[in-house]
Write a protein that holds these residues in place. Structure first.
Motif, short mmCIF file in Angstrom:
data_model
loop_
_atom_site.label_atom_id
_atom_site.label_comp_id
_atom_site.label_asym_id
_atom_site.label_seq_id
_atom_site.Cartn_x
_atom_site.Cartn_y
_atom_site.Cartn_z
N ILE A 142 0.69 -1.28 -0.10
CA ILE A 142 0.03 0.07 -0.31
C ILE A 142 0.79 1.21 -0.06
O ILE A 142 0.61 2.28 -0.71
CB ILE A 142 -0.95 -0.11 1.20
CG1 ILE A 142 -1.96 -1.33 1.00
CG2 ILE A 142 -1.82 1.18 1.12
CD1 ILE A 142 -2.64 -1.32 2.36
N LEU A 143 2.02 1.28 0.90
CA LEU A 143 2.93 2.37 0.74
C LEU A 143 3.47 2.41 -0.68
O LEU A 143 3.89 3.48 -1.07
CB LEU A 143 3.98 2.15 1.69
CG LEU A 143 3.71 2.81 3.18
CD1 LEU A 143 2.63 2.35 3.96
CD2 LEU A 143 5.17 3.37 3.95
N PHE A 144 3.75 1.29 -1.26
CA PHE A 144 4.42 1.23 -2.58
C PHE A 144 3.55 2.04 -3.58
O PHE A 144 4.34 2.72 -4.46
CB PHE A 144 4.95 -0.17 -3.00
CG PHE A 144 5.62 -0.04 -4.19
CD1 PHE A 144 7.02 0.05 -4.12
CD2 PHE A 144 4.99 -0.51 -5.35
CE1 PHE A 144 7.72 -0.13 -5.47
CE2 PHE A 144 5.89 -0.60 -6.42
CZ PHE A 144 7.11 -0.37 -6.57
N ILE A 145 2.58 1.76 -3.64
CA ILE A 145 1.65 2.36 -4.83
C ILE A 145 0.89 3.84 -4.28
O ILE A 145 0.24 4.68 -4.96
CB ILE A 145 0.07 1.48 -5.06
CG1 ILE A 145 -0.71 1.45 -3.75
CG2 ILE A 145 0.74 0.09 -5.51
CD1 ILE A 145 -1.76 0.76 -3.83
N SER A 146 1.55 4.20 -3.01
CA SER A 146 0.88 5.47 -2.65
C SER A 146 2.21 6.53 -2.45
O SER A 146 2.12 7.29 -1.71
CB SER A 146 0.15 5.58 -1.20
OG SER A 146 0.98 5.01 -0.12
N PHE A 147 3.23 6.04 -3.00
CA PHE A 147 4.50 6.76 -2.97
C PHE A 147 5.19 6.93 -1.58
O PHE A 147 5.48 8.16 -1.24
CB PHE A 147 4.34 8.30 -3.74
CG PHE A 147 3.53 8.14 -5.17
CD1 PHE A 147 4.10 7.68 -6.21
CD2 PHE A 147 2.03 8.31 -5.12
CE1 PHE A 147 3.39 7.43 -7.28
CE2 PHE A 147 1.55 8.16 -6.40
CZ PHE A 147 2.08 7.53 -7.39
N ASN A 148 4.96 6.14 -0.82
CA ASN A 148 5.28 6.32 0.61
C ASN A 148 4.95 7.55 1.29
O ASN A 148 5.50 8.01 2.57
CB ASN A 148 7.16 6.32 0.64
CG ASN A 148 7.60 5.03 0.24
OD1 ASN A 148 6.90 3.94 0.25
ND2 ASN A 148 8.99 5.01 0.03
N SER A 149 3.60 7.92 0.89
CA SER A 149 2.97 8.92 1.71
C SER A 149 2.40 8.51 2.94
O SER A 149 1.61 7.48 2.72
CB SER A 149 2.03 9.64 0.66
OG SER A 149 1.05 10.40 1.75
N TYR A 150 2.55 9.04 4.03
CA TYR A 150 2.12 8.40 5.38
C TYR A 150 0.46 8.66 5.12
O TYR A 150 -0.41 7.75 5.56
CB TYR A 150 2.78 9.32 6.54
CG TYR A 150 1.69 8.97 7.86
CD1 TYR A 150 1.51 7.68 8.21
CD2 TYR A 150 1.17 10.03 8.35
CE1 TYR A 150 1.14 7.22 9.61
CE2 TYR A 150 0.61 9.80 9.70
CZ TYR A 150 0.39 8.45 10.37
OH TYR A 150 -0.23 8.28 11.62
N VAL A 151 -0.03 9.99 5.08
CA VAL A 151 -1.57 10.03 4.71
C VAL A 151 -2.32 9.36 3.82
O VAL A 151 -3.15 8.83 4.03
CB VAL A 151 -1.86 11.68 4.69
CG1 VAL A 151 -3.33 11.95 4.50
CG2 VAL A 151 -1.28 12.56 5.94
N LEU A 152 -1.48 9.35 2.57
CA LEU A 152 -2.35 8.52 1.68
C LEU A 152 -2.46 7.11 1.68
O LEU A 152 -3.38 6.68 1.34
CB LEU A 152 -1.57 9.03 0.18
CG LEU A 152 -1.96 8.36 -1.22
CD1 LEU A 152 -3.58 8.72 -1.22
CD2 LEU A 152 -1.23 8.67 -2.30
N SER A 153 -1.32 6.45 2.44
CA SER A 153 -1.38 5.26 2.25
C SER A 153 -2.27 4.85 3.83
O SER A 153 -3.09 3.84 3.53
CB SER A 153 0.12 4.72 2.94
OG SER A 153 0.73 5.41 3.96
N SER A 154 -2.47 5.80 4.47
CA SER A 154 -3.52 5.52 5.58
C SER A 154 -4.90 5.61 5.24
O SER A 154 -5.65 4.93 5.57
CB SER A 154 -3.27 6.58 6.77
OG SER A 154 -1.87 6.63 7.47
N ILE A 155 -5.10 6.43 4.34
CA ILE A 155 -6.46 6.50 3.76
C ILE A 155 -6.71 5.38 2.85
O ILE A 155 -7.80 4.74 2.89
CB ILE A 155 -6.39 7.86 2.61
CG1 ILE A 155 -6.34 9.06 3.46
CG2 ILE A 155 -7.76 7.95 1.90
CD1 ILE A 155 -6.41 10.67 2.52
#
Length: 455
Positions: A142-155
């Motif tokens: 999930i982090l991989f496809i969200s560019f290691n974004s904390y907020v985006l991966s959490s969403i």
């Protein structure tokens, strides 16, 4: 040129570029798909009017959670999970072969050799603990496809977890179609569940997993629909629970057996035969649960049957220490024996269900939880007052699904009340049963009104 070094801080300085650029794009796509699903389904299933509202609540809860732990708490387990999964995501990007070797192996210290200053390193206390190691492996893609974004991966984690929550809501509405509004309020829109069950935490994953497990059991054993598909979902959700929070499964098993067997016994026309069978169902359920937990053995680790009482007492004592700054409560000294646990069962169960009380709050988060607990306590007392104990038991035994949910909730409340003495931990642990208990309360409250109207 020097390589960029990834350092774990245990906190985030600020939101990243991906949060500001990629997040709006992802949100637009998610909302667009959700609205299409709702539009294509609502004519056949009117309760889908709550589908997007529940999803929006989940997304808002996730963003709020991230902002609070970034700017207010400035750290916490969620950041440690993020930084550990970020190291794995970086490894996947840098060397997929090494990532796969690490991903499908255990928690050996040799696996740290796959990481470097360029990828960053996972936190040791997370990487070497089997339950958290499994969790961050789930978070990594999930982090991989969200560019290691904390907020985006959490969403994205919150959105994925919503699939299980919505499936469970659908199950409750299928059994009790007259109460779709009450179920939505009690299951989709509980504030503490929305907040603590929407971040990058164990609770977000396990709540969804237990929902999937219950729905799959209904399809496989109760109503027998799409056996292969739902058997796979049952196995997968059980694996997730065993590898992250096995005690959730331990608390669910007795009620699940009662639900499965009593659903069939309820078809007996003779009421005396139906009620006379109840003790045998309970005995069989306890024996079945004991057998499964014994078979799981070492995979449960400190939660195995031979260690669970000692684990509970050690955990309870640890959470009362000074460094929790007055956020602890005490139900008294607990002996790690069956009789010791039974003697503390009333205090532990009440703590698990209704604490923290409003007057015990010394922080805003605790106070808000206290208000919610007060409302839950009042609804519980109103139901008991209206139905009386015999009427409540009769109603539950006539509704096996509700009987299971209450059994699971009370057992879980006892288990966290006996093993937890810190309000912060207590609020988080309650997420695994709170929506089931509160939704059941709303159903029972409406049923009691309907019965009173008939009388």
């Amino acid at each position: 040129m020097n390589e960029e070094v990834v350092i774990n801080k245990g906190y985030l300085d600020d939101l990243g570029t991906a949060d500001l650029i990629a997040m709006p794009i992802y949100l637009i796509v998610i909302i667009f798909i959700a609205r299409i699903i709702k539009a294509n389904t609502i004519s056949k299933k009117p309760y889908y009017k709550y589908f997007t509202l529940g999803l929006y609540a989940k997304i808002i809860g996730s963003i709020s959670f991230c902002l609070i732990f970034t700017y207010y708490y400035k750290g916490g387990d969620t950041i440690s999970y993020y930084e550990s999964a970020r190291a794995m995501s970086n490894l996947l990007n840098e060397n997929p072969g090494d990532f796969l070797k690490m991903f499908f192996s255990g928690t050996s210290s040799q696996n740290l050799n796959y990481f470097s200053l360029k990828t960053g390193y996972p936190w040791g206390y997370i990487f070497f603990e089997p339950h958290t190691n499994f969790l961050i492996k789930l978070f990594t893609p999930i982090l991989f496809i969200s560019f290691n974004s904390y907020v985006l991966s959490s969403i994205l984690i919150a959105v994925i977890s919503y699939t299980g929550i919505w499936k469970m809501y659908m199950l409750l509405v299928e059994f009790y179609p007259k109460y779709e509004k009450e179920i939505a309020i009690g299951f989709l829109f509980v504030p503490t569940v929305i907040f603590w069950g929407s971040g990058m935490l164990k609770d977000t994953v396990t709540l969804s997993a237990v929902c999937w497990m219950i729905v799959s059991i209904d399809k496989v054993f109760i109503r027998r629909r799409k056996f292969l598909k739902n058997s796979f979902a049952l196995i997968l959700s059980s694996i997730v629970l065993i590898n992250i929070k096995p005690y959730i499964l331990m608390n669910a098993l007795p009620g699940l057996f009662i639900w499965i067997f009593y659903q069939r016994i309820q078809k007996f026309r003779n009421a005396f035969l139906r009620y006379a069978t109840i003790p045998f169902i309970i005995l069989l359920s306890v024996a079945g649960g004991f057998y499964i937990l014994s078979a799981l053995g070492n995979s449960l680790g400190k939660f195995s049957l031979d260690k669970i009482m000692e684990t509970a007492v050690v955990s309870q004592e640890d959470l009362k220490r000074d460094y929790y700054k007055g956020s602890s409560f005490d139900i008294g000294k607990i002996e790690p024996t069956i009789s010791g646990f039974i003697s503390k069962s009333p205090e532990a169960t009440i703590a698990g269900l209704f604490r923290p009380f409003i007057w015990e709050a010394k922080k805003v988060v605790i106070f808000l939880s206290g208000i919610e607990n007060f409302i839950v306590l009042m609804i519980t007392l109103i139901i008991i007052f209206r139905l009386r104990l015999f009427g409540l038991l009769k109603l539950l035994f006539n509704n096996p699904l509700l009987l299971f949910l209450i059994t699971y909730s009370v057992l879980f409340a006892f288990s966290i009340g006996i093993s937890t003495s810190n309000y912060g931990a207590l609020i988080r642990f309650k997420i695994a049963f709170a929506p089931f208990y509160i939704a059941t309360l709303f159903i029972l409250l409406k049923m009691s009104k309907d019965l009173k109207r008939i009388q």
